[in-house]
Scaffold this active site. Structure first.
Site, mmCIF file in Angstrom:
data_model
loop_
_atom_site.group_PDB
_atom_site.id
_atom_site.type_symbol
_atom_site.label_atom_id
_atom_site.label_comp_id
_atom_site.label_asym_id
_atom_site.label_seq_id
_atom_site.Cartn_x
_atom_site.Cartn_y
_atom_site.Cartn_z
ATOM 1 N N ASP A 12 13.672 41.682 32.060
ATOM 2 C CA ASP A 12 13.584 41.305 30.885
ATOM 3 C C ASP A 12 14.315 40.706 29.701
ATOM 4 O O ASP A 12 14.092 42.301 29.369
ATOM 5 C CB ASP A 12 12.012 40.594 30.836
ATOM 6 C CG ASP A 12 11.877 38.991 29.832
ATOM 7 O OD1 ASP A 12 12.949 37.996 29.753
ATOM 8 O OD2 ASP A 12 10.720 38.547 30.146
ATOM 9 N N ASP A 13 15.377 40.705 29.197
ATOM 10 C CA ASP A 13 16.214 41.405 28.059
ATOM 11 C C ASP A 13 16.363 42.086 28.164
ATOM 12 O O ASP A 13 16.089 43.255 26.925
ATOM 13 C CB ASP A 13 14.750 41.037 26.855
ATOM 14 C CG ASP A 13 14.802 39.477 26.768
ATOM 15 O OD1 ASP A 13 14.942 38.543 27.360
ATOM 16 O OD2 ASP A 13 14.111 39.336 25.230
ATOM 17 N N CYS A 51 15.442 33.468 28.728
ATOM 18 C CA CYS A 51 14.825 33.481 30.085
ATOM 19 C C CYS A 51 15.185 32.807 30.878
ATOM 20 O O CYS A 51 15.357 32.525 32.134
ATOM 21 C CB CYS A 51 13.572 34.005 29.559
ATOM 22 S SG CYS A 51 13.859 35.277 28.290
ATOM 23 N N HIS A 105 11.044 31.902 35.091
ATOM 24 C CA HIS A 105 10.029 31.309 33.487
ATOM 25 C C HIS A 105 8.717 30.621 34.322
ATOM 26 O O HIS A 105 8.643 29.573 34.988
ATOM 27 C CB HIS A 105 11.170 31.049 32.734
ATOM 28 C CG HIS A 105 10.764 31.192 31.548
ATOM 29 N ND1 HIS A 105 10.528 32.076 30.633
ATOM 30 C CD2 HIS A 105 9.656 30.160 30.958
ATOM 31 C CE1 HIS A 105 10.487 31.804 29.172
ATOM 32 N NE2 HIS A 105 9.499 31.110 29.620
ATOM 33 N N ASP A 307 18.120 39.491 32.981
ATOM 34 C CA ASP A 307 18.385 37.648 32.609
ATOM 35 C C ASP A 307 19.085 37.797 31.947
ATOM 36 O O ASP A 307 19.797 36.277 31.847
ATOM 37 C CB ASP A 307 16.784 36.762 32.787
ATOM 38 C CG ASP A 307 15.917 37.735 31.601
ATOM 39 O OD1 ASP A 307 16.611 38.187 30.953
ATOM 40 O OD2 ASP A 307 15.425 37.327 31.682
ATOM 41 N N HIS A 308 19.314 38.218 30.825
ATOM 42 C CA HIS A 308 20.245 38.133 30.228
ATOM 43 C C HIS A 308 20.366 38.888 28.840
ATOM 44 O O HIS A 308 19.779 39.967 29.171
ATOM 45 C CB HIS A 308 20.303 36.869 28.942
ATOM 46 C CG HIS A 308 18.890 36.462 28.784
ATOM 47 N ND1 HIS A 308 18.385 37.383 27.447
ATOM 48 C CD2 HIS A 308 18.279 35.831 29.080
ATOM 49 C CE1 HIS A 308 17.112 37.002 27.190
ATOM 50 N NE2 HIS A 308 16.761 36.311 27.773
#
Lengths: 470, 102
Positions: A12-13, A51, A105, A307-308
Protein backbone atom coordinates in the site's frame (compact mmCIF):
# COMPACT_ATOMS: atom_id res chain seq x y z
CA UNK A 1 -1.65 -30.12 -11.43
CA UNK A 2 0.98 -29.02 -13.95
CA UNK A 3 -0.04 -25.41 -13.56
CA UNK A 4 1.99 -22.86 -11.63
CA UNK A 5 0.81 -21.30 -8.41
CA UNK A 6 0.56 -17.53 -8.30
CA UNK A 7 1.52 -15.26 -5.43
CA UNK A 8 0.52 -11.61 -5.80
CA UNK A 9 2.04 -9.20 -3.28
CA UNK A 10 0.51 -5.73 -3.12
CA UNK A 11 2.08 -3.02 -0.97
CA UNK A 12 0.00 0.00 0.00
CA UNK A 13 1.32 3.42 -1.06
CA UNK A 14 4.73 2.09 -2.07
CA UNK A 15 6.75 4.16 -4.47
CA UNK A 16 9.88 2.46 -5.85
CA UNK A 17 11.77 3.16 -2.61
CA UNK A 18 13.65 -0.11 -2.98
CA UNK A 19 17.27 -1.04 -3.34
CA UNK A 20 16.59 -2.88 -6.59
CA UNK A 21 15.22 0.37 -8.05
CA UNK A 22 18.45 2.18 -7.22
CA UNK A 23 17.22 3.95 -4.09
CA UNK A 24 20.41 4.24 -2.07
CA UNK A 25 18.65 5.09 1.19
CA UNK A 26 16.27 2.14 1.08
CA UNK A 27 17.08 -1.09 2.86
CA UNK A 28 14.95 -3.82 1.30
CA UNK A 29 17.08 -6.95 0.96
CA UNK A 30 14.18 -9.37 0.58
CA UNK A 31 12.41 -7.59 -2.24
CA UNK A 32 15.83 -7.02 -3.81
CA UNK A 33 16.46 -10.77 -3.68
CA UNK A 34 13.14 -11.37 -5.41
CA UNK A 35 14.10 -8.80 -8.04
CA UNK A 36 17.43 -10.47 -8.63
CA UNK A 37 15.58 -13.50 -9.99
CA UNK A 38 12.94 -11.66 -11.94
CA UNK A 39 12.06 -8.85 -14.29
CA UNK A 40 12.03 -5.38 -12.79
CA UNK A 41 9.81 -2.95 -14.68
CA UNK A 42 11.42 0.39 -13.96
CA UNK A 43 8.77 2.58 -15.59
CA UNK A 44 5.48 1.19 -14.35
CA UNK A 45 2.53 3.47 -13.62
CA UNK A 46 -0.71 3.32 -11.69
CA UNK A 47 -3.83 4.55 -13.45
CA UNK A 48 -4.87 6.76 -10.54
CA UNK A 49 -2.96 7.69 -7.38
CA UNK A 50 -5.63 6.59 -4.93
CA UNK A 51 -6.04 3.11 -3.40
CA UNK A 52 -9.66 2.30 -4.30
CA UNK A 53 -9.61 3.38 -7.95
CA UNK A 54 -6.13 1.98 -8.56
CA UNK A 55 -6.87 -1.44 -7.07
CA UNK A 56 -10.20 -1.70 -8.83
CA UNK A 57 -8.44 -0.74 -12.03
CA UNK A 58 -5.61 -3.28 -11.95
CA UNK A 59 -7.76 -6.05 -10.50
CA UNK A 60 -10.19 -5.67 -13.42
CA UNK A 61 -7.58 -4.52 -15.97
CA UNK A 62 -9.74 -1.51 -16.85
CA UNK A 63 -9.04 2.16 -16.50
CA UNK A 64 -10.96 4.42 -14.11
CA UNK A 65 -13.07 5.85 -16.94
CA UNK A 66 -14.35 2.30 -17.48
CA UNK A 67 -14.77 1.26 -13.84
CA UNK A 68 -16.24 4.72 -13.20
CA UNK A 69 -14.54 4.66 -9.86
CA UNK A 70 -12.57 7.78 -8.99
CA UNK A 71 -13.25 7.77 -5.24
CA UNK A 72 -14.09 5.13 -2.65
CA UNK A 73 -17.87 5.34 -2.74
CA UNK A 74 -19.12 2.76 -5.21
CA UNK A 75 -18.86 -0.88 -6.30
CA UNK A 76 -17.95 -1.38 -9.94
CA UNK A 77 -20.28 -4.33 -10.59
CA UNK A 78 -23.27 -2.22 -9.65
CA UNK A 79 -21.97 1.12 -10.86
CA UNK A 80 -20.18 0.35 -14.14
CA UNK A 81 -20.41 -3.28 -15.25
CA UNK A 82 -20.11 -6.87 -14.07
CA UNK A 83 -16.37 -7.01 -14.82
CA UNK A 84 -14.45 -10.18 -14.05
CA UNK A 85 -11.51 -9.71 -11.69
CA UNK A 86 -8.03 -11.16 -11.81
CA UNK A 87 -8.62 -13.65 -8.96
CA UNK A 88 -12.07 -14.45 -10.31
CA UNK A 89 -10.58 -15.39 -13.67
CA UNK A 90 -8.14 -17.77 -12.02
CA UNK A 91 -10.93 -19.19 -9.87
CA UNK A 92 -13.06 -19.81 -12.94
CA UNK A 93 -10.13 -21.65 -14.53
CA UNK A 94 -9.60 -24.18 -11.79
CA UNK A 95 -7.52 -22.27 -9.27
CA UNK A 96 -8.13 -22.02 -5.56
CA UNK A 97 -8.07 -18.30 -4.81
CA UNK A 98 -7.36 -16.79 -1.42
CA UNK A 99 -6.49 -13.39 0.00
CA UNK A 100 -4.88 -11.98 3.12
CA UNK A 101 -4.68 -8.33 4.15
CA UNK A 102 -5.56 -5.43 1.86
CA UNK A 103 -6.10 -6.66 -1.68
CA UNK A 104 -9.35 -5.04 -2.76
CA UNK A 105 -9.94 -1.67 -1.21
CA UNK A 106 -12.26 -2.39 1.73
CA UNK A 107 -15.79 -1.07 2.21
CA UNK A 108 -18.25 -0.14 -0.50
CA UNK A 109 -15.57 -0.35 -3.19
CA UNK A 110 -15.56 -4.15 -2.86
CA UNK A 111 -19.19 -4.47 -1.73
CA UNK A 112 -18.22 -4.76 1.98
CA UNK A 113 -17.20 -8.33 1.16
CA UNK A 114 -13.88 -8.24 -0.74
CA UNK A 115 -15.96 -8.97 -3.84
CA UNK A 116 -17.24 -12.24 -2.45
CA UNK A 117 -18.39 -14.64 -3.70
CA UNK A 118 -16.98 -13.76 -7.12
CA UNK A 119 -13.26 -13.46 -6.51
CA UNK A 120 -12.27 -15.84 -3.75
CA UNK A 121 -12.62 -19.53 -2.96
CA UNK A 122 -12.55 -18.80 0.75
CA UNK A 123 -13.29 -15.85 2.98
CA UNK A 124 -10.41 -13.34 2.76
CA UNK A 125 -8.37 -12.85 5.90
CA UNK A 126 -8.08 -9.45 7.55
CA UNK A 127 -5.73 -8.91 10.47
CA UNK A 128 -7.67 -8.19 13.69
CA UNK A 129 -5.31 -5.44 14.86
CA UNK A 130 -6.18 -3.35 11.80
CA UNK A 131 -9.18 -2.29 13.89
CA UNK A 132 -6.73 -0.21 15.93
CA UNK A 133 -5.41 1.67 12.91
CA UNK A 134 -6.61 5.04 14.19
CA UNK A 135 -5.95 4.47 17.89
CA UNK A 136 -3.71 6.98 19.68
CA UNK A 137 -0.69 4.75 20.14
CA UNK A 138 2.14 7.00 18.96
CA UNK A 139 4.42 8.35 21.62
CA UNK A 140 4.65 12.13 21.39
CA UNK A 141 7.30 14.52 22.64
CA UNK A 142 5.06 15.25 25.63
CA UNK A 143 5.24 11.62 26.74
CA UNK A 144 1.59 10.87 25.98
CA UNK A 145 0.02 8.88 23.15
CA UNK A 146 -1.32 10.52 20.00
CA UNK A 147 -2.67 9.79 16.52
CA UNK A 148 0.46 10.86 14.71
CA UNK A 149 1.87 10.27 11.25
CA UNK A 150 5.26 9.39 12.66
CA UNK A 151 4.66 6.36 14.80
CA UNK A 152 7.45 3.98 15.77
CA UNK A 153 6.03 1.58 18.38
CA UNK A 154 6.89 -1.22 20.74
CA UNK A 155 4.93 -4.09 19.24
CA UNK A 156 4.21 -5.90 22.48
CA UNK A 157 2.57 -2.76 23.87
CA UNK A 158 0.16 -2.42 20.96
CA UNK A 159 -3.54 -3.26 21.23
CA UNK A 160 -3.73 -6.96 20.48
CA UNK A 161 0.03 -7.29 21.06
CA UNK A 162 0.82 -7.19 17.34
CA UNK A 163 0.57 -5.17 14.13
CA UNK A 164 -1.64 -5.92 11.10
CA UNK A 165 1.10 -6.86 8.65
CA UNK A 166 2.74 -9.19 11.15
CA UNK A 167 -0.60 -10.94 11.58
CA UNK A 168 -1.14 -11.08 7.82
CA UNK A 169 2.28 -12.65 7.32
CA UNK A 170 1.71 -15.23 10.03
CA UNK A 171 -1.64 -16.10 8.55
CA UNK A 172 -0.16 -16.31 5.05
CA UNK A 173 2.75 -18.57 5.98
CA UNK A 174 0.39 -20.79 7.99
CA UNK A 175 -1.96 -20.91 5.00
CA UNK A 176 0.90 -22.03 2.76
CA UNK A 177 2.01 -24.68 5.25
CA UNK A 178 -1.52 -25.99 5.44
CA UNK A 179 -1.85 -26.07 1.67
CA UNK A 180 1.41 -28.00 1.41
CA UNK A 181 0.20 -30.54 3.98
CA UNK A 182 -3.01 -30.93 2.03
CA UNK A 183 -0.93 -31.63 -1.07
CA UNK A 184 1.08 -34.24 0.79
CA UNK A 185 -2.05 -35.97 2.05
CA UNK A 186 -3.61 -36.06 -1.39
CA UNK A 187 -3.37 -39.51 -2.90
CA UNK A 188 -4.07 -38.41 -6.45
CA UNK A 189 -1.16 -36.01 -6.77
CA UNK A 190 -1.12 -32.31 -5.91
CA UNK A 191 -4.40 -30.54 -5.38
CA UNK A 192 -5.51 -27.44 -7.24
CA UNK A 193 -2.97 -24.73 -8.00
CA UNK A 194 -3.51 -21.62 -5.94
CA UNK A 195 -3.73 -17.91 -6.59
CA UNK A 196 -2.81 -16.27 -3.30
CA UNK A 197 -2.93 -12.48 -2.94
CA UNK A 198 -1.27 -10.86 0.06
CA UNK A 199 -1.79 -7.15 0.68
CA UNK A 200 0.48 -5.25 3.06
CA UNK A 201 -0.86 -2.13 4.79
CA UNK A 202 2.45 -0.32 5.28
CA UNK A 203 3.99 2.11 4.35
CA UNK A 204 0.50 3.69 4.18
CA UNK A 205 -0.01 6.30 6.90
CA UNK A 206 0.13 6.30 9.85
CA UNK A 207 3.77 5.31 9.61
CA UNK A 208 3.40 2.77 12.39
CA UNK A 209 6.19 0.21 12.58
CA UNK A 210 8.38 -1.58 15.16
CA UNK A 211 10.67 1.07 16.55
CA UNK A 212 13.74 -1.14 16.05
CA UNK A 213 13.61 -0.30 12.35
CA UNK A 214 14.62 3.28 13.11
CA UNK A 215 18.12 1.98 13.70
CA UNK A 216 18.46 1.46 9.96
CA UNK A 217 17.89 5.15 9.29
CA UNK A 218 19.59 7.47 11.77
CA UNK A 219 17.78 10.78 11.45
CA UNK A 220 20.91 12.73 10.52
CA UNK A 221 21.44 10.43 7.53
CA UNK A 222 17.97 10.96 6.09
CA UNK A 223 18.08 13.57 3.32
CA UNK A 224 15.33 16.01 2.46
CA UNK A 225 13.76 15.92 -0.98
CA UNK A 226 16.15 17.76 -3.31
CA UNK A 227 13.22 19.52 -5.03
CA UNK A 228 11.10 20.37 -2.00
CA UNK A 229 9.62 23.59 -3.36
CA UNK A 230 6.44 24.43 -5.17
CA UNK A 231 7.27 24.17 -8.89
CA UNK A 232 7.11 27.32 -10.95
CA UNK A 233 4.24 27.28 -13.35
CA UNK A 234 2.31 24.53 -11.58
CA UNK A 235 -1.40 25.18 -12.15
CA UNK A 236 -3.37 25.31 -8.90
CA UNK A 237 -5.68 22.52 -10.06
CA UNK A 238 -2.72 20.14 -10.08
CA UNK A 239 -2.00 20.74 -6.41
CA UNK A 240 -2.73 18.07 -3.82
CA UNK A 241 -3.21 19.67 -0.38
CA UNK A 242 -2.39 16.39 1.45
CA UNK A 243 -5.25 16.63 3.91
CA UNK A 244 -4.68 13.07 5.09
CA UNK A 245 -1.49 14.22 6.78
CA UNK A 246 -2.88 17.46 8.13
CA UNK A 247 -5.54 15.68 10.13
CA UNK A 248 -2.97 13.82 12.23
CA UNK A 249 -2.07 15.29 15.60
CA UNK A 250 1.65 15.76 15.03
CA UNK A 251 1.13 17.59 11.74
CA UNK A 252 -1.76 19.66 13.09
CA UNK A 253 0.50 20.84 15.90
CA UNK A 254 2.94 22.26 13.36
CA UNK A 255 0.33 24.79 12.13
CA UNK A 256 1.26 24.26 8.51
CA UNK A 257 -0.64 26.70 6.33
CA UNK A 258 -3.33 25.41 3.96
CA UNK A 259 -3.14 24.44 1.14
CA UNK A 260 0.54 24.81 0.23
CA UNK A 261 2.45 24.47 3.49
CA UNK A 262 5.41 23.93 3.45
CA UNK A 263 6.25 21.25 5.97
CA UNK A 264 9.08 22.32 8.28
CA UNK A 265 12.34 20.67 7.25
CA UNK A 266 12.96 19.02 10.61
CA UNK A 267 9.63 17.22 10.47
CA UNK A 268 9.92 16.40 6.78
CA UNK A 269 13.02 14.47 7.72
CA UNK A 270 11.09 12.45 10.32
CA UNK A 271 8.31 11.60 7.87
CA UNK A 272 10.84 10.42 5.34
CA UNK A 273 12.64 8.39 8.00
CA UNK A 274 9.32 6.83 9.03
CA UNK A 275 8.40 5.95 5.44
CA UNK A 276 11.70 4.17 4.79
CA UNK A 277 11.60 2.41 8.16
CA UNK A 278 8.02 1.27 7.52
CA UNK A 279 9.11 -0.12 4.16
CA UNK A 280 12.05 -1.99 5.69
CA UNK A 281 9.64 -3.46 8.23
CA UNK A 282 7.31 -4.56 5.41
CA UNK A 283 10.28 -5.94 3.51
CA UNK A 284 11.26 -8.10 6.48
CA UNK A 285 7.76 -9.62 6.50
CA UNK A 286 7.84 -10.17 2.75
CA UNK A 287 11.09 -12.05 3.36
CA UNK A 288 9.25 -14.50 5.60
CA UNK A 289 6.49 -14.92 3.06
CA UNK A 290 8.88 -15.51 0.16
CA UNK A 291 11.03 -17.92 2.14
CA UNK A 292 7.95 -20.02 2.86
CA UNK A 293 6.79 -19.95 -0.76
CA UNK A 294 10.23 -20.87 -2.09
CA UNK A 295 10.57 -23.74 0.39
CA UNK A 296 7.14 -25.22 -0.20
CA UNK A 297 6.09 -24.12 -3.68
CA UNK A 298 9.03 -23.29 -5.95
CA UNK A 299 6.70 -23.57 -8.94
CA UNK A 300 5.13 -20.23 -8.13
CA UNK A 301 4.86 -17.08 -10.22
CA UNK A 302 5.51 -14.13 -7.91
CA UNK A 303 4.23 -10.66 -8.80
CA UNK A 304 5.08 -7.70 -6.61
CA UNK A 305 3.49 -4.26 -7.03
CA UNK A 306 2.67 -1.03 -5.25
CA UNK A 307 -0.84 0.32 -5.77
CA UNK A 308 0.53 3.83 -6.52
CA UNK A 309 3.37 6.07 -5.44
CA UNK A 310 3.75 8.59 -2.64
CA UNK A 311 5.27 12.07 -2.51
CA UNK A 312 7.96 12.42 0.13
CA UNK A 313 8.16 16.20 0.11
CA UNK A 314 8.94 16.61 -3.58
CA UNK A 315 7.30 19.77 -4.98
CA UNK A 316 6.34 20.71 -1.38
CA UNK A 317 3.80 17.89 -1.54
CA UNK A 318 3.13 14.79 0.49
CA UNK A 319 1.04 11.70 0.01
CA UNK A 320 -0.57 10.69 -3.31
CA UNK A 321 -3.62 12.40 -4.92
CA UNK A 322 -1.81 13.82 -7.97
CA UNK A 323 -0.43 13.03 -11.41
CA UNK A 324 3.19 13.68 -10.49
CA UNK A 325 5.73 11.00 -11.32
CA UNK A 326 6.36 10.32 -7.63
CA UNK A 327 2.64 9.73 -7.02
CA UNK A 328 1.96 7.49 -10.00
CA UNK A 329 5.13 5.49 -10.55
CA UNK A 330 5.14 2.11 -8.84
CA UNK A 331 7.40 -0.87 -8.29
CA UNK A 332 6.44 -3.79 -10.52
CA UNK A 333 8.42 -7.04 -10.36
CA UNK A 334 7.57 -10.44 -11.77
CA UNK A 335 9.45 -13.66 -11.12
CA UNK A 336 8.32 -16.43 -13.39
CA UNK A 337 8.04 -20.05 -12.36
CA UNK A 338 10.29 -21.64 -14.98
CA UNK A 339 13.29 -21.24 -12.74
CA UNK A 340 11.99 -24.25 -10.82
CA UNK A 341 12.10 -26.33 -13.97
CA UNK A 342 15.67 -25.22 -14.53
CA UNK A 343 16.48 -26.42 -11.03
CA UNK A 344 18.01 -23.09 -10.12
CA UNK A 345 18.66 -22.55 -6.46
CA UNK A 346 17.12 -19.33 -5.29
CA UNK A 347 19.47 -18.58 -2.43
CA UNK A 348 16.88 -16.86 -0.31
CA UNK A 349 18.62 -16.06 2.96
CA UNK A 350 15.58 -14.27 4.18
CA UNK A 351 13.74 -16.45 6.63
CA UNK A 352 13.54 -14.47 9.82
CA UNK A 353 12.99 -15.84 13.25
CA UNK A 354 11.16 -12.78 14.51
CA UNK A 355 9.37 -10.84 11.81
CA UNK A 356 9.80 -7.48 13.47
CA UNK A 357 13.52 -7.57 14.03
CA UNK A 358 15.43 -5.43 11.56
CA UNK A 359 18.29 -7.08 9.73
CA UNK A 360 21.76 -5.61 10.08
CA UNK A 361 22.34 -2.93 7.55
CA UNK A 362 25.10 -3.34 5.05
CA UNK A 363 28.17 -1.40 6.00
CA UNK A 364 28.16 0.32 2.65
CA UNK A 365 24.99 1.66 1.12
CA UNK A 366 24.73 0.42 -2.40
CA UNK A 367 21.71 -0.37 -4.45
CA UNK A 368 21.03 -4.00 -5.20
CA UNK A 369 20.94 -5.03 -8.81
CA UNK A 370 17.83 -6.57 -10.29
CA UNK A 371 17.81 -9.68 -12.45
CA UNK A 372 16.86 -7.84 -15.59
CA UNK A 373 15.48 -4.35 -15.86
CA UNK A 374 12.89 -3.43 -18.43
CA UNK A 375 12.67 0.32 -18.85
CA UNK A 376 9.83 0.48 -21.35
CA UNK A 377 6.52 1.99 -20.28
CA UNK A 378 4.12 -0.38 -18.55
CA UNK A 379 0.94 0.11 -16.57
CA UNK A 380 -0.77 -1.69 -13.71
CA UNK A 381 -3.62 -2.63 -16.07
CA UNK A 382 -1.03 -4.93 -17.69
CA UNK A 383 -0.79 -7.13 -14.59
CA UNK A 384 -3.98 -9.13 -15.23
CA UNK A 385 -3.23 -10.24 -18.85
CA UNK A 386 0.40 -10.89 -17.95
CA UNK A 387 -0.37 -13.28 -15.09
CA UNK A 388 -3.03 -14.99 -17.20
CA UNK A 389 -0.52 -15.62 -19.98
CA UNK A 390 2.28 -16.72 -17.67
CA UNK A 391 -0.04 -19.24 -16.02
CA UNK A 392 -1.10 -20.57 -19.40
CA UNK A 393 -4.76 -19.63 -19.05
CA UNK A 394 -6.80 -18.52 -22.09
CA UNK A 395 -5.53 -15.09 -23.13
CA UNK A 396 -7.71 -12.06 -22.55
CA UNK A 397 -9.30 -10.20 -25.43
CA UNK A 398 -8.65 -6.50 -25.81
CA UNK A 399 -11.60 -4.45 -24.58
CA UNK A 400 -13.63 -2.62 -27.21
CA UNK A 401 -13.95 1.15 -26.81
CA UNK A 402 -17.17 0.64 -24.86
CA UNK A 403 -16.75 -2.47 -22.72
CA UNK A 404 -19.45 -1.96 -20.13
CA UNK A 405 -21.26 -5.08 -21.22
CA UNK A 406 -18.12 -7.18 -21.73
CA UNK A 407 -17.39 -9.23 -18.63
CA UNK A 408 -13.88 -10.39 -19.50
CA UNK A 409 -11.38 -8.24 -21.40
CA UNK A 410 -8.31 -6.12 -20.81
CA UNK A 411 -7.36 -2.51 -21.35
CA UNK A 412 -3.73 -3.47 -20.82
CA UNK A 413 -1.29 -5.68 -22.67
CA UNK A 414 0.45 -8.87 -21.70
CA UNK A 415 4.07 -8.49 -20.66
CA UNK A 416 4.59 -12.24 -20.68
CA UNK A 417 6.97 -12.23 -23.63
CA UNK A 418 9.22 -9.77 -21.89
CA UNK A 419 9.12 -11.77 -18.67
CA UNK A 420 9.76 -15.06 -20.44
CA UNK A 421 12.67 -13.72 -22.47
CA UNK A 422 14.25 -12.24 -19.37
CA UNK A 423 13.62 -15.35 -17.33
CA UNK A 424 15.50 -17.50 -19.78
CA UNK A 425 18.52 -15.24 -19.40
CA UNK A 426 18.28 -15.21 -15.62
CA UNK A 427 18.05 -18.98 -15.48
CA UNK A 428 20.88 -19.49 -17.91
CA UNK A 429 23.12 -17.16 -15.96
CA UNK A 430 22.20 -18.88 -12.70
CA UNK A 431 22.94 -22.25 -14.24
CA UNK A 432 26.33 -21.03 -15.39
CA UNK A 433 27.14 -19.80 -11.91
CA UNK A 434 25.88 -23.02 -10.40
CA UNK A 435 27.97 -25.27 -12.57
CA UNK A 436 31.01 -23.05 -12.73
CA UNK A 437 31.10 -22.89 -16.49
CA UNK A 438 33.34 -20.26 -18.00
CA UNK A 439 31.97 -17.13 -19.57
CA UNK A 440 33.14 -18.13 -23.00
CA UNK A 441 30.81 -21.10 -23.31
CA UNK A 442 28.07 -19.07 -21.68
CA UNK A 443 28.53 -16.29 -24.18
CA UNK A 444 28.53 -18.65 -27.11
CA UNK A 445 25.24 -20.12 -26.02
CA UNK A 446 23.69 -16.71 -25.86
CA UNK A 447 24.16 -15.44 -29.35
CA UNK A 448 20.50 -15.94 -30.08
CA UNK A 449 19.46 -14.29 -26.85
CA UNK A 450 21.67 -11.34 -27.53
CA UNK A 451 20.02 -10.90 -30.87
CA UNK A 452 16.65 -10.71 -29.14
CA UNK A 453 17.94 -8.31 -26.54
CA UNK A 454 19.65 -6.04 -28.99
CA UNK A 455 16.37 -5.60 -30.83
CA UNK A 456 14.94 -4.04 -27.74
CA UNK A 457 16.75 -0.98 -26.57
CA UNK A 458 14.73 -0.87 -23.40
CA UNK A 459 16.71 -3.67 -21.83
CA UNK A 460 19.23 -2.60 -19.26
CA UNK A 461 22.58 -2.15 -20.93
CA UNK A 462 24.49 -3.57 -18.01
CA UNK A 463 22.67 -6.84 -18.33
CA UNK A 464 23.02 -6.72 -22.07
CA UNK A 465 26.75 -6.22 -21.79
CA UNK A 466 27.06 -9.05 -19.34
CA UNK A 467 25.38 -11.30 -21.85
CA UNK A 468 27.65 -10.37 -24.75
CA UNK A 469 30.15 -13.04 -25.76
CA UNK A 470 33.65 -12.17 -24.62
CA UNK B 1 -5.85 -11.57 -29.18
CA UNK B 2 -2.92 -11.96 -31.52
CA UNK B 3 -2.24 -8.25 -31.42
CA UNK B 4 -2.22 -8.32 -27.64
CA UNK B 5 0.35 -11.09 -27.65
CA UNK B 6 2.58 -9.35 -30.15
CA UNK B 7 2.89 -6.01 -28.41
CA UNK B 8 6.37 -5.76 -27.02
CA UNK B 9 6.16 -2.37 -25.43
CA UNK B 10 3.97 0.69 -25.16
CA UNK B 11 4.56 4.11 -26.53
CA UNK B 12 2.60 5.74 -23.70
CA UNK B 13 1.26 5.18 -20.20
CA UNK B 14 -1.86 6.89 -18.88
CA UNK B 15 -3.15 8.04 -15.53
CA UNK B 16 -5.75 10.47 -14.29
CA UNK B 17 -6.87 12.36 -11.19
CA UNK B 18 -10.14 14.13 -10.35
CA UNK B 19 -10.59 17.57 -8.76
CA UNK B 20 -13.69 19.34 -7.46
CA UNK B 21 -12.50 22.73 -8.69
CA UNK B 22 -9.49 24.64 -9.94
CA UNK B 23 -8.35 26.20 -6.66
CA UNK B 24 -7.51 24.02 -3.63
CA UNK B 25 -8.17 26.77 -1.07
CA UNK B 26 -11.75 27.06 -2.36
CA UNK B 27 -12.15 23.29 -2.59
CA UNK B 28 -10.72 21.80 0.60
CA UNK B 29 -11.48 18.26 -0.60
CA UNK B 30 -9.23 18.69 -3.63
CA UNK B 31 -7.20 15.64 -2.71
CA UNK B 32 -10.10 13.20 -2.46
CA UNK B 33 -13.23 14.60 -4.08
CA UNK B 34 -16.43 12.61 -4.19
CA UNK B 35 -17.24 11.71 -7.80
CA UNK B 36 -20.47 13.68 -7.56
CA UNK B 37 -18.37 16.77 -6.72
CA UNK B 38 -15.80 16.19 -9.44
CA UNK B 39 -15.86 18.88 -12.11
CA UNK B 40 -12.32 18.56 -13.50
CA UNK B 41 -10.26 15.55 -14.54
CA UNK B 42 -6.52 15.65 -15.10
CA UNK B 43 -5.57 13.22 -17.87
CA UNK B 44 -1.87 12.41 -18.08
CA UNK B 45 0.06 10.74 -20.86
CA UNK B 46 3.66 9.68 -20.37
CA UNK B 47 6.02 8.88 -23.18
CA UNK B 48 9.68 7.93 -23.07
CA UNK B 49 10.55 11.58 -22.62
CA UNK B 50 7.51 13.65 -21.65
CA UNK B 51 4.60 13.86 -19.25
CA UNK B 52 1.69 15.93 -20.50
CA UNK B 53 -1.41 16.52 -18.42
CA UNK B 54 -4.60 18.16 -19.62
CA UNK B 55 -6.97 19.25 -16.86
CA UNK B 56 -10.36 19.17 -18.53
CA UNK B 57 -13.89 20.01 -17.51
CA UNK B 58 -15.52 16.74 -16.52
CA UNK B 59 -19.16 15.68 -16.53
CA UNK B 60 -19.76 13.55 -13.43
CA UNK B 61 -23.04 12.21 -14.81
CA UNK B 62 -21.77 10.86 -18.13
CA UNK B 63 -18.19 10.38 -16.87
CA UNK B 64 -16.84 12.12 -19.94
CA UNK B 65 -14.36 15.00 -20.23
CA UNK B 66 -14.99 18.02 -22.39
CA UNK B 67 -11.98 18.21 -24.68
CA UNK B 68 -12.97 21.68 -25.77
CA UNK B 69 -12.73 23.08 -22.26
CA UNK B 70 -9.17 23.04 -20.95
CA UNK B 71 -8.79 24.26 -17.38
CA UNK B 72 -5.00 23.95 -17.24
CA UNK B 73 -2.11 22.04 -18.75
CA UNK B 74 1.26 20.70 -17.68
CA UNK B 75 4.22 19.55 -19.76
CA UNK B 76 7.43 18.17 -18.31
CA UNK B 77 10.49 17.21 -20.30
CA UNK B 78 12.09 14.36 -18.39
CA UNK B 79 15.25 14.57 -20.46
CA UNK B 80 16.16 17.90 -18.87
CA UNK B 81 13.84 17.82 -15.85
CA UNK B 82 13.29 14.26 -14.56
CA UNK B 83 11.90 15.46 -11.24
CA UNK B 84 9.14 17.53 -12.90
CA UNK B 85 10.03 20.93 -11.49
CA UNK B 86 9.39 23.08 -14.58
CA UNK B 87 6.06 23.22 -16.34
CA UNK B 88 7.00 23.97 -19.94
CA UNK B 89 3.53 24.07 -21.45
CA UNK B 90 3.74 27.79 -22.22
CA UNK B 91 7.14 27.58 -23.93
CA UNK B 92 6.93 28.25 -27.63
CA UNK B 93 9.64 25.72 -28.40
CA UNK B 94 7.43 22.97 -27.02
CA UNK B 95 4.22 24.03 -28.76
CA UNK B 96 4.40 21.32 -31.39
CA UNK B 97 5.11 18.62 -28.80
CA UNK B 98 2.27 19.86 -26.62
CA UNK B 99 -0.10 19.69 -29.56
CA UNK B 100 0.99 16.17 -30.45
CA UNK B 101 0.56 14.89 -26.92
CA UNK B 102 -2.82 16.58 -26.57
Amino acid sequence: SGQPNVLLIIVDDLRPALGCYGDTLAFTPHVDALASHGTVFTRAYAQQALCGPSRTSFLTSRRPDTTRLYDVHSYWRRHAGNFTTLPQYFKEHGYHTAAAGKVFHPGIVSNQSDDQPYSWSETPYHPPTQAHKQDPVCLGADGSLHTNIYCPVKVSDQPGGSLPDIETTRHSTAWLEEWAERDERATNGPSQPFFFAVGYHKPHIPLKFPREFLELFPIDTVPLAPNRWLPKGLPSVAWNPWNDLRSREDIAALNVSFPYGPMPDFYARYIRQGYYAAMSYTDSLIGDLLATVDRLFPDTIVAFIGDHGWSLGEHQEWSKFSNFEVATRVPFIIRNWRRAEANVSLSTPHAQTTPHTPPRRRTKRSSARPGVEYSGLVELVDLFPTLVDLAGLPALEQCPSDSHKVQVCTEGVSLSRIVNTNQQEIEREAEIKKHGKDRESFGASNVESNAILSQNTNFDHTMKNRLMPP
Amino acid sequence: KERNRNIKTKTAAFSQYPRPGPIPSKNPDSDQPHTSDTTIMGYSVRTDRFRFTAWLRFDNITYRPDWDHIVAEELYDHKIDPSEDRNLVGKGSYARKRKALF
